[in-house]
Enzyme design. Structure first.
Site, PDB file in Angstrom:
ATOM      1  N   SER A 169       6.366   7.381   0.735  1.00 31.48           N
ATOM      2  CA  SER A 169       5.776   6.908   2.013  1.00 31.48           C
ATOM      3  C   SER A 169       5.718   5.300   1.531  1.00 31.48           C
ATOM      4  O   SER A 169       4.970   4.812   0.695  1.00 31.48           O
ATOM      5  CB  SER A 169       4.352   7.412   2.254  1.00 31.48           C
ATOM      6  OG  SER A 169       4.151   6.809   3.392  1.00 31.48           O
ATOM      7  N   GLU A 170       6.208   4.351   2.574  1.00 29.87           N
ATOM      8  CA  GLU A 170       6.808   3.198   2.169  1.00 29.87           C
ATOM      9  C   GLU A 170       5.522   2.260   1.969  1.00 29.87           C
ATOM     10  O   GLU A 170       5.605   1.083   1.682  1.00 29.87           O
ATOM     11  CB  GLU A 170       7.672   2.617   3.288  1.00 29.87           C
ATOM     12  CG  GLU A 170       7.362   2.344   4.663  1.00 29.87           C
ATOM     13  CD  GLU A 170       7.796   3.776   5.484  1.00 29.87           C
ATOM     14  OE1 GLU A 170       7.748   4.859   4.940  1.00 29.87           O
ATOM     15  OE2 GLU A 170       7.691   3.353   6.600  1.00 29.87           O
ATOM     16  N   ASN A 171       4.223   2.746   2.264  1.00 35.46           N
ATOM     17  CA  ASN A 171       3.159   2.022   2.240  1.00 35.46           C
ATOM     18  C   ASN A 171       2.682   1.965   0.712  1.00 35.46           C
ATOM     19  O   ASN A 171       1.727   1.582   0.015  1.00 35.46           O
ATOM     20  CB  ASN A 171       1.948   2.371   2.966  1.00 35.46           C
ATOM     21  CG  ASN A 171       1.508   3.803   2.871  1.00 35.46           C
ATOM     22  OD1 ASN A 171       2.452   4.771   2.543  1.00 35.46           O
ATOM     23  ND2 ASN A 171       0.240   4.312   2.612  1.00 35.46           N
ATOM     24  N   SER A 212       7.204  -0.525  -3.761  1.00 34.00           N
ATOM     25  CA  SER A 212       7.796   0.342  -2.786  1.00 34.00           C
ATOM     26  C   SER A 212       8.997   0.025  -2.061  1.00 34.00           C
ATOM     27  O   SER A 212       9.973   0.916  -2.119  1.00 34.00           O
ATOM     28  CB  SER A 212       6.621   0.815  -1.630  1.00 34.00           C
ATOM     29  OG  SER A 212       7.240   1.692  -0.995  1.00 34.00           O
TER      30      SER A 212
END
Lengths: 232, 218
Positions: free
Chosen positions: B46-48, B88
């Site tokens: 999840s890119e956060n 990330s």
């Protein structure tokens, strides 16, 4: 303050020196990991003409969204906005400018800014509206665009634990943009859930070394959840 | 019959290989996490700043500091790691994520994708989509083959502002599985009961059809 002790006890002291038309770099992703008390202090101060670099702009009555109420924000540099009606309205009225920036490019702009790198090449955004007007250079046959880094007059950061020297640890995904924001401010202010004595945090587990941090204040946090989704 | 959203997601999940790191966009891509085949382990990014995203939490597990890129409350699986947004996107941009699945408004035969902006409509932003399409090794687009007026979304050339160029390799729609190469769509599979004729009719860009087009297997 003495020596490396960076703790301040009032929000007025925490944000002292913030003036109209300054640039603020803010940590946080949505409402997660945002320095709630520092944002509230900016609202109290009424500082205007601000450029705010933050992935998002909060919601109507919480987070950075509250700075829209008195039109304190001139420009947002963000990857995703418009979770709030007021934002949409000011954007359409031309009262607010938005520079949409891909999320990874935004993180890297902050990181590079804090690391003394003025610009970098990335494939992200090449051939899209984001790449328009930017220098293109090929490396190994692939085109990349030149993106300039960002620094701010202030950086506002939310930490889980900070020691008096400004060493910080973030909790879970409340880390997000906070470590990069911390490096990119001329004055970096950390609002922490807990302040401990130097030595209490394991030096090898520090996310943000105190050298980047100028002021530390103990905050209390509502920690509002934007999308509460439970297991079915 | 055109596939349902769950069926598209099931077919997407068949693309996962054991040990893949996978980033799933909002919508149908996210559903693919529910249909990972038996014996296959994938780690969701999840890119956060979360690698090893788990399901949404129970009431007791809810934690305001644990969210995904869609800002929903989530959990982490055993063996997960959590990191900054710069880290990330380093793993995304650096090509370390094996598969990215995302939706689109349009794609074209050059592997271009348009997924974030419709001119004269309110633009909310690209989030992490431009970084994901610039960096992932294997990008799969899921969408309906045509819009609700019957207009093809698989074009010779995208008309909307792009998210990325020359990056899409595979498309899984409600009608077909297609590969994008040599400035054409190569038909690989069709949805059960869907004819090659219907797919031809709803594909605006050049379509290459082999002698035998197998039906998708579920």
């Amino acid at each position: 303050m003495a020596g490396f002790d960076k703790v301040v006890t009032s929000y007025a002291d925490a944000m002292a020196g913030l003036n109209d038309n300054m640039t603020i770099i803010a940590g946080g992703f949505g409402l997660c990991g945002i320095p709630e008390g520092l944002i509230a202090q900016i609202k109290t101060m009424g500082t205007s003409g601000l450029t705010i670099v933050s992935n998002n702009c909060g919601v109507d009555d919480f987070g950075l969204g509250i700075l829209l109420e008195d039109k304190q924000v001139k420009k947002m540099v963000s990857s995703y906005v418009g979770e709030n009606a007021l934002f949409e309205q000011q954007l359409l009225n031309g009262e607010l400018e938005v520079e949409l920036t891909p999320q990874g490019t935004l993180a890297e702009k902050m990181r590079a800014g804090g690391a003394g790198i003025p610009a970098f090449y990335t494939a992200t955004g090449y051939g899209t509206p984001v790449g328009e007007g930017k220098e293109v250079k090929e490396f190994n046959g692939r085109p990349y665009i030149l993106e300039e880094s960002i620094t701010g007059d202030f950086a506002i950061v939310k930490a889980w634990k900070a020691d008096r020297y400004g060493n910080c640890i973030y909790r879970h995904t409340a880390q997000n943009f906070n470590p990069m924001a911390a490096t990119a401010g001329k004055i970096t202010v950390v609002e922490a859930e807990e302040i401990v004595e130097p030595g209490e945090l394991d030096p090898a587990h520090i996310h943000t070394p105190g050298i980047y941090v100028d002021r530390v204040i103990l905050g209390t946090f509502e920690k509002r959840i934007e999308r509460r989704v439970l297991a079915k | 019959m055109a596939l349902t959203r769950d069926q598209i997601a099931t077919r997407v999940a068949q693309e996962f290989k054991d040990g893949d790191y996978v980033n799933l966009g909002i919508g149908i891509p996210t559903l693919a996490a529910n249909f990972v085949p038996d014996g296959i382990s994938v780690m969701l990014q999840s890119e956060n700043g979360l690698l090893g995203m788990g399901p949404n939490p129970t009431e007791e597990q809810v934690d305001a500091d644990m969210i995904n890129a869609g800002k929903e409350t989530v959990t982490a699986v055993t063996g997960a790691s959590i990191f900054s947004s710069a880290e990330s996107f380093a793993m995304i941009r650096g090509g370390h994520v094996d598969i990215t699945v995302l939706g689109a408004f349009e794609v074209d035969v050059n592997g271009n994708i348009a997924s974030w902006m419709i001119p004269n409509k309110l633009i909310k932003g690209m989030g992490g989509a431009m970084d994901l399409v610039a960096g992932a090794k294997n990008i799969i687009v899921t969408m309906t083959h045509a819009d609700k007026h019957g207009n093809s979304k698989l074009l010779a050339e995208c008309t909307l502002p792009l998210t990325g160029v020359n990056c899409i390799t595979k498309i899984i729609t409600d009608l077909a599985v297609l590969e994008v190469k040599n400035k054409a769509y190569y038909l690989l599979e069709r949805a059960p009961g869907v004819t090659v004729e219907e797919i031809k009719e709803k594909t605006a860009g050049e379509l290459v059809v082999p002698d035998n087009v197998p039906e998708m297997q579920f």
